[in-house]
Design a protein around this motif. Structure first.
Motif, PDB file in Angstrom:
ATOM      1  N   GLY A  21      29.275 120.691  92.861  1.00 53.96           N
ATOM      2  CA  GLY A  21      29.080 120.731  91.604  1.00 53.96           C
ATOM      3  C   GLY A  21      29.047 119.588  90.771  1.00 53.96           C
ATOM      4  N   TYR A  22      30.489 118.515  91.054  1.00 56.65           N
ATOM      5  CA  TYR A  22      30.369 117.528  90.917  1.00 56.65           C
ATOM      6  C   TYR A  22      29.053 116.863  91.311  1.00 56.65           C
ATOM      7  N   VAL A  23      29.197 116.062  92.367  1.00 56.73           N
ATOM      8  CA  VAL A  23      27.729 115.424  93.412  1.00 56.73           C
ATOM      9  C   VAL A  23      26.570 115.836  93.293  1.00 56.73           C
ATOM     10  N   SER A  24      26.344 117.349  92.520  1.00 53.74           N
ATOM     11  CA  SER A  24      25.243 117.868  92.275  1.00 53.74           C
ATOM     12  C   SER A  24      24.621 117.167  91.166  1.00 53.74           C
ATOM     13  N   GLY A  25      25.686 117.000  90.041  1.00 47.21           N
ATOM     14  CA  GLY A  25      25.839 116.281  89.083  1.00 47.21           C
ATOM     15  C   GLY A  25      25.251 114.809  88.735  1.00 47.21           C
ATOM     16  N   LEU A  26      25.604 114.124  90.065  1.00 45.92           N
ATOM     17  CA  LEU A  26      26.064 112.819  89.878  1.00 45.92           C
ATOM     18  C   LEU A  26      24.087 112.819  90.573  1.00 45.92           C
ATOM     19  N   LEU A  27      23.491 113.057  91.431  1.00 44.95           N
ATOM     20  CA  LEU A  27      22.692 113.327  91.269  1.00 44.95           C
ATOM     21  C   LEU A  27      21.258 113.759  90.273  1.00 44.95           C
ATOM     22  N   ALA A  28      21.596 114.463  89.398  1.00 43.11           N
ATOM     23  CA  ALA A  28      20.418 115.211  88.521  1.00 43.11           C
ATOM     24  C   ALA A  28      20.557 114.019  86.921  1.00 43.11           C
ATOM     25  N   ARG A  29      22.066 113.163  87.848  1.00 46.10           N
ATOM     26  CA  ARG A  29      21.767 112.010  86.220  1.00 46.10           C
ATOM     27  C   ARG A  29      20.909 110.835  86.574  1.00 46.10           C
ATOM     28  N   ARG A  30      20.970 110.818  87.932  1.00 46.71           N
ATOM     29  CA  ARG A  30      19.605 109.794  88.519  1.00 46.71           C
ATOM     30  C   ARG A  30      18.645 110.276  88.146  1.00 46.71           C
ATOM     31  N   ASP A 145      31.743 109.770  78.569  1.00 45.24           N
ATOM     32  CA  ASP A 145      31.283 108.689  79.188  1.00 45.24           C
ATOM     33  C   ASP A 145      31.040 107.188  78.088  1.00 45.24           C
ATOM     34  N   GLU A 146      29.835 106.782  78.405  1.00 41.00           N
ATOM     35  CA  GLU A 146      29.798 105.313  77.523  1.00 41.00           C
ATOM     36  C   GLU A 146      29.750 105.863  76.151  1.00 41.00           C
ATOM     37  N   ASP A 147      28.962 106.706  75.867  1.00 46.70           N
ATOM     38  CA  ASP A 147      28.456 107.590  74.325  1.00 46.70           C
ATOM     39  C   ASP A 147      29.809 108.635  73.935  1.00 46.70           C
ATOM     40  N   GLY A 148      30.680 108.229  74.727  1.00 47.97           N
ATOM     41  CA  GLY A 148      31.944 109.074  74.192  1.00 47.97           C
ATOM     42  C   GLY A 148      32.204 111.046  74.326  1.00 47.97           C
ATOM     43  N   LYS A 149      31.115 110.625  74.939  1.00 46.90           N
ATOM     44  CA  LYS A 149      31.258 112.552  75.457  1.00 46.90           C
ATOM     45  C   LYS A 149      31.090 112.975  77.096  1.00 46.90           C
ATOM     46  N   VAL A 150      31.702 113.655  76.610  1.00 50.10           N
ATOM     47  CA  VAL A 150      31.505 114.531  78.432  1.00 50.10           C
ATOM     48  C   VAL A 150      30.386 114.290  78.982  1.00 50.10           C
ATOM     49  N   ALA A 151      30.432 113.699  80.814  1.00 53.51           N
ATOM     50  CA  ALA A 151      29.833 112.670  81.341  1.00 53.51           C
ATOM     51  C   ALA A 151      28.954 113.750  82.039  1.00 53.51           C
ATOM     52  N   SER A 152      27.564 113.807  82.448  1.00 56.26           N
ATOM     53  CA  SER A 152      26.989 115.135  82.000  1.00 56.26           C
ATOM     54  C   SER A 152      27.730 115.721  83.725  1.00 56.26           C
ATOM     55  N   GLU A 153      28.203 115.197  85.326  1.00 54.60           N
ATOM     56  CA  GLU A 153      28.140 115.523  86.196  1.00 54.60           C
ATOM     57  C   GLU A 153      29.582 116.419  85.989  1.00 54.60           C
ATOM     58  N   PHE A 154      30.712 116.067  84.823  1.00 51.25           N
ATOM     59  CA  PHE A 154      31.584 116.744  84.688  1.00 51.25           C
ATOM     60  C   PHE A 154      31.059 117.783  84.660  1.00 51.25           C
ATOM     61  N   LEU A 155      30.778 118.041  83.497  1.00 51.93           N
ATOM     62  CA  LEU A 155      30.091 119.803  82.965  1.00 51.93           C
ATOM     63  C   LEU A 155      29.800 120.256  84.149  1.00 51.93           C
ATOM     64  N   TRP A 156      28.480 120.301  84.804  1.00 54.36           N
ATOM     65  CA  TRP A 156      28.230 120.421  86.006  1.00 54.36           C
ATOM     66  C   TRP A 156      28.890 120.656  87.354  1.00 54.36           C
ATOM     67  N   ALA A 157      29.837 119.948  87.369  1.00 50.89           N
ATOM     68  CA  ALA A 157      31.502 120.788  88.231  1.00 50.89           C
ATOM     69  C   ALA A 157      32.404 121.975  87.911  1.00 50.89           C
ATOM     70  N   ALA A 158      32.055 121.937  86.096  1.00 48.16           N
ATOM     71  CA  ALA A 158      32.994 123.250  85.084  1.00 48.16           C
ATOM     72  C   ALA A 158      32.684 123.909  85.704  1.00 48.16           C
ATOM     73  N   LEU A 159      31.012 124.634  85.937  1.00 50.14           N
ATOM     74  CA  LEU A 159      29.571 125.343  85.034  1.00 50.14           C
ATOM     75  C   LEU A 159      30.063 125.641  87.439  1.00 50.14           C
ATOM     76  N   ASP A 160      30.524 125.080  88.406  1.00 45.19           N
ATOM     77  CA  ASP A 160      30.564 125.289  90.312  1.00 45.19           C
ATOM     78  C   ASP A 160      31.159 126.707  90.505  1.00 45.19           C
ATOM     79  N   CYS A 161      32.256 126.067  90.289  1.00 43.08           N
ATOM     80  CA  CYS A 161      34.107 126.974  90.800  1.00 43.08           C
ATOM     81  C   CYS A 161      33.454 127.945  90.383  1.00 43.08           C
ATOM     82  N   PRO A 162      33.535 127.988  88.878  1.00 45.55           N
ATOM     83  CA  PRO A 162      33.621 129.777  88.392  1.00 45.55           C
ATOM     84  C   PRO A 162      32.231 130.573  89.585  1.00 45.55           C
ATOM     85  N   GLY A 163      31.058 130.532  89.598  1.00 48.10           N
ATOM     86  CA  GLY A 163      30.097 131.224  90.052  1.00 48.10           C
ATOM     87  C   GLY A 163      31.125 131.939  91.530  1.00 48.10           C
ATOM     88  N   PHE A 164      31.759 130.752  92.162  1.00 49.82           N
ATOM     89  CA  PHE A 164      32.932 131.130  93.434  1.00 49.82           C
ATOM     90  C   PHE A 164      33.019 132.146  93.130  1.00 49.82           C
TER      91      PHE A 164
END
Length: 236
Positions: A21-30, A145-164
């Motif tokens: 999920g984290y890796v996917s989030g990094l790609l999604a950010r790009r 992140d630089e805007d003071g909000k939770v970086a998007s890759e961590f939200l992608w990560a948080a949604l990952d393992c629960p699905g498993f």
């Protein structure tokens, strides 16, 4: 033009590769647009990887080896009612990984990770339903992140393992194959969130799951769909 990408050891899933999920989030950010990520091979940690344009998407490579690819994609997701705070709090006491965890060092759901290191999202069955799980999560300030909000890759990560854990009763041990997330609203560090996930379909070794993040009042902040692939064992 290639861009370097390096996955720090902190963000592992299996011991020697990045959390999907984290890796996917990094790609999604790009990508900077709605996308779906396919994971082709375990991305190694603390290694310089190459992120390259490919058609209308991106590819993550180690030399010539394809590790992950992203393509433009949008999804519609039918979601069950959001668990309440009380239901999520009760559900996490039923977390299957407390008794036995195949990947106890996982950044998202690992039981060996200390508070402030891993996300420690421990989803358990909601009200006895084996195909829906939930937990509580309070993201730390270090995830901003630089805007003071939770970086998007961590939200992608948080949604990952629960699905498993939602598909695990049928899938057994499985790894993330394809994944797409959508962030509806920014999240501030320290917010109390409800994490929920549910099984959608099972077809042979493929298992589809949905997941969502809600504020404590039930307001949706992010959701995801994922395909999990049953495997015999984790070797890397």
């Amino acid at each position: 033009m290639s861009n370097a990408l390096r996955i720090a050891r902190r963000f592992c899933g299996p011991p020697n590769s990045g959390n999907g999920g984290y890796v996917s989030g990094l790609l999604a950010r790009r990508m900077a647009q709605p996308c779906q990520v396919t994971l082709h091979a375990p991305p190694p940690l603390d290694t310089d990887l190459q992120l390259q344009p490919h058609g209308d998407g991106l590819q993550l490579k180690l030399g010539e080896q394809l590790l992950a690819s992203a393509r433009p994609y949008q999804f519609q997701l039918e979601m069950p009612p959001a668990p309440t705070l009380q239901e999520a709090e009760q559900a996490q006491t039923q977390f299957d990984g407390i008794r036995h965890h195949d990947l106890p060092g996982c950044f998202v759901c690992g039981t060996n990770r200390e508070p402030g290191d891993g996300l420690r999202i421990f989803t358990g069955c909601v009200c006895g339903h084996t195909d829906q799980v939930a937990a509580l999560w309070q993201p730390g300030a270090d995830l901003a992140d630089e805007d003071g909000k939770v970086a998007s890759e961590f939200l992608w990560a948080a949604l990952d393992c629960p699905g498993f854990f939602a598909v695990k009763p049928v899938s057994g041990l499985a790894l993330l194959g394809r994944y797409s997330a959508r962030i509806e609203q920014p999240v501030a560090p320290g917010e109390s969130l409800i994490v929920s996930a549910w099984a959608i379909t099972h077809q042979g070794r493929k298992h589809d799951a949905g997941s969502a993040l809600y504020r404590s009042n039930g307001e949706l902040v992010a959701c995801a769909e994922a395909t999990w692939i049953s495997i015999a064992a984790v070797t890397s």
